[in-house]
Design an enzyme around this catalytic site. Structure first.
Site, PDB file in Angstrom:
ATOM      1  N   THR A   1       0.913  -1.344   0.021  1.00 22.19           N
ATOM      2  CA  THR A   1       0.135  -0.094   0.025  1.00 22.19           C
ATOM      3  C   THR A   1       0.812   1.180   0.049  1.00 22.19           C
ATOM      4  O   THR A   1       1.677   1.320   0.486  1.00 22.19           O
ATOM      5  CB  THR A   1      -1.007   0.233   1.289  1.00 22.19           C
TER       6      THR A   1
ATOM      7  N   GLU B   1       0.251   3.710   1.816  1.00 21.62           N
ATOM      8  CA  GLU B   1       0.094   4.181   3.121  1.00 21.62           C
ATOM      9  C   GLU B   1       1.744   4.161   3.627  1.00 21.62           C
ATOM     10  O   GLU B   1       2.245   4.475   4.610  1.00 21.62           O
ATOM     11  CB  GLU B   1      -0.750   3.353   4.104  1.00 21.62           C
TER      12      GLU B   1
ATOM     13  N   TYR C   1      -1.048   0.337  11.193  1.00 30.72           N
ATOM     14  CA  TYR C   1      -1.618  -0.176   9.761  1.00 30.72           C
ATOM     15  C   TYR C   1      -0.400  -0.150   8.766  1.00 30.72           C
ATOM     16  O   TYR C   1       0.108  -1.270   8.145  1.00 30.72           O
ATOM     17  CB  TYR C   1      -3.092   0.245   9.197  1.00 30.72           C
TER      18      TYR C   1
ATOM     19  N   LYS D   1       2.033  -3.271   7.126  1.00 32.11           N
ATOM     20  CA  LYS D   1       2.226  -3.443   5.897  1.00 32.11           C
ATOM     21  C   LYS D   1       3.700  -3.379   5.359  1.00 32.11           C
ATOM     22  O   LYS D   1       4.039  -4.093   4.342  1.00 32.11           O
ATOM     23  CB  LYS D   1       1.383  -2.460   5.028  1.00 32.11           C
TER      24      LYS D   1
END
Ligand code: NAP
Ligand code: G4F
Length: 349
Positions: free
Chosen positions: A125, A127, A149, A153
């Site tokens: 991701t 992010e 999160y 990841k």
């Protein structure tokens, strides 16, 4: 017939990917986890529920992953399962790390032991870039995760690379920037907005509360990003790819288009509230998908304004139907007959 296994098949991407792979002629297996209220509405919505072969599996439970691989022996594995909501990762950082981070190592270990020839797509991701200050982000940009999160990841992203290099697995990361659709989860800002626009327009809700509306995202249309996942696994060697639109827009711009499309002005209805602010937010994401265009021949088609309008139109239609007494696929009546659930004892060669 090629066999694809999708973890997270009940989510936005899982449902679209299942649809895409069925149309390509794959036999599609999907894992689901035990929930008190089962969650198959997206597969029903796309009218593909009957064609999916389901297996119970949770990424926190290694043995359920092992049993799944032994039963299916897939050619391709799309690991989409995750605790995917950034906001919730601040509330449940350990659970998020277990599923979104360690869950991927559990999957890689199971693949290494049982189906080392299978190809793995890992849902990485944007992010992971975090609250960065680069004008755009690509495969070379440094990562600076800003949430539990994103940290989970990033851990998963590196473990995929380690298993690729160390054990020769065909394991690739797709670094996907935000992608949205009418099947997006309600907690994400885009769908929260389009659902609220529809309810406000139909007189079902008076207002909408949001957090940081100045943050900027590279938003694309989810069904198009699914094709990129598949292309990544068809590539001759395992590699990591950024999938994005090369554009960025603020939440404010999203609000403006969404409300205007319904003939409303967002300033009349939207309030910002401290409680929707995250402890740390990512203020700016804009991806550069040049590598994917050059090597995979992939590029996005739907522009931002069109994406917003697709989502608003669908939510307006749903709530209009609901007011007319028509109930769309949702909730408990979707729970499958147990006959539909594959036995672990069966083998599919
Ligand atoms: P989503 O709608 O939230 O779906 C997540 C899926 O993971 C659901 O099927 C969920 O099952 C499943 N899941 C959650 N915890 C699990 C567990 N412990 N074991 C097994 N399955 C579990 O997410 P999405 O938007 O489709 O995204 C798919 C993947 O891409 C995620 O990994 C996400 O982090 C990543 N990603 C998404 C975007 C985006 O913009 N959408 C961008 C980059 C990366 P339930 O239905 O049971 O909850
Ligand atoms: O829609 P969001 O929750 O998406 P976010 O945090 O960018 O994460 C999504 O995209 C990632 C890819 O970059 C995925 F990996 C991840 O799984 C997920 O799909 O929030 C977008 C922005 C944030 O800056 C947030 O602070 O919108 C801001 N925002 C403002 N008000 C809000 C709200 N976000 C949410 N969810 N709810 C609000 O009320």
């Amino acid at each position: 017939m090629k066999k694809a296994l999708i973890t997270g098949i009940t989510g936005q991407d899982g449902a679209y990917l299942a649809d895409f792979l069925l149309k390509k002629g794959y036999r599609v297996f999907g894992t689901y986890r035990r929930l008190s209220t089962p969650n198959f509405w997206r597969l029903q919505y796309l009218n593909i529920f009957e064609q999916i072969e389901l297996l119970p599996c949770d990424l926190i439970d290694s043995y359920s992953i092992i049993e799944t691989l032994k039963t299916v022996r897939p050619d391709e594995i799309y690991n989409l399962a995750a605790q995917s909501f950034v906001g919730a990762s601040f509330e449940q950082p350990l659970a998020s790390g277990e599923v979104t981070g360690l869950g991927v190592t559990r999957m890689l270990e199971a693949i290494r032991l049982i189906t080392p020839e299978a190809r793995l797509y890992q849902a990485s991701t944007s992010e992971m870039y975090g609250d960065n200050s680069f004008p755009f982000q690509d495969e070379q940009t440094v990562f600076c995760p800003s949430s539990p999160y994103a940290a989970a990841k990033l851990y998963a992203h590196h473990v995929v690379k380690i298993y690729r290099k160390g054990y020769g697995l065909f394991a690739s990361n797709g670094i996907l920037f935000n992608h949205e659709s009418p099947l997006r989860g309600m907690e994400f800002v885009t769908r929260k907005i389009t659902n609220a626009v529809a309810k406000i327009k139909h007189g079902l809700e008076p207002s909408l509360e949001l957090g940081n509306i100045d943050s900027s995202r590279d938003w694309g249309y989810a069904p198009e990003y699914i094709e990129a996942m598949w292309l990544i696994l068809q590539h001759e060697k395992p590699e990591d790819f950024v999938i994005a639109t090369n554009t960025t827009h603020t939440v404010r711009e999203f609000l403006d288009i969404a409300f205007r499309h319904a003939g409303l002005y967002w300033q009349t209805y939207v309030k910002t509230e401290e409680r929707y602010q995250r402890p740390v937010d990512v203020s700016y994401l804009k991806g550069d998908f040049a590598k994917a265009r050059e090597i995979l021949g992939w590029e996005p088609k739907t522009e931002f304004k069109e994406l917003v309008q697709i989502m608003v139109d669908k939510d307006l239609e749903r709530w209009g139907d609901w007011l007319g007494g028509k109930h769309f696929p949702w909730d408990a009546w979707n729970y499958p007959n147990e006959k539909k659930i594959l036995s672990r004892k069966l083998k599919y060669e």
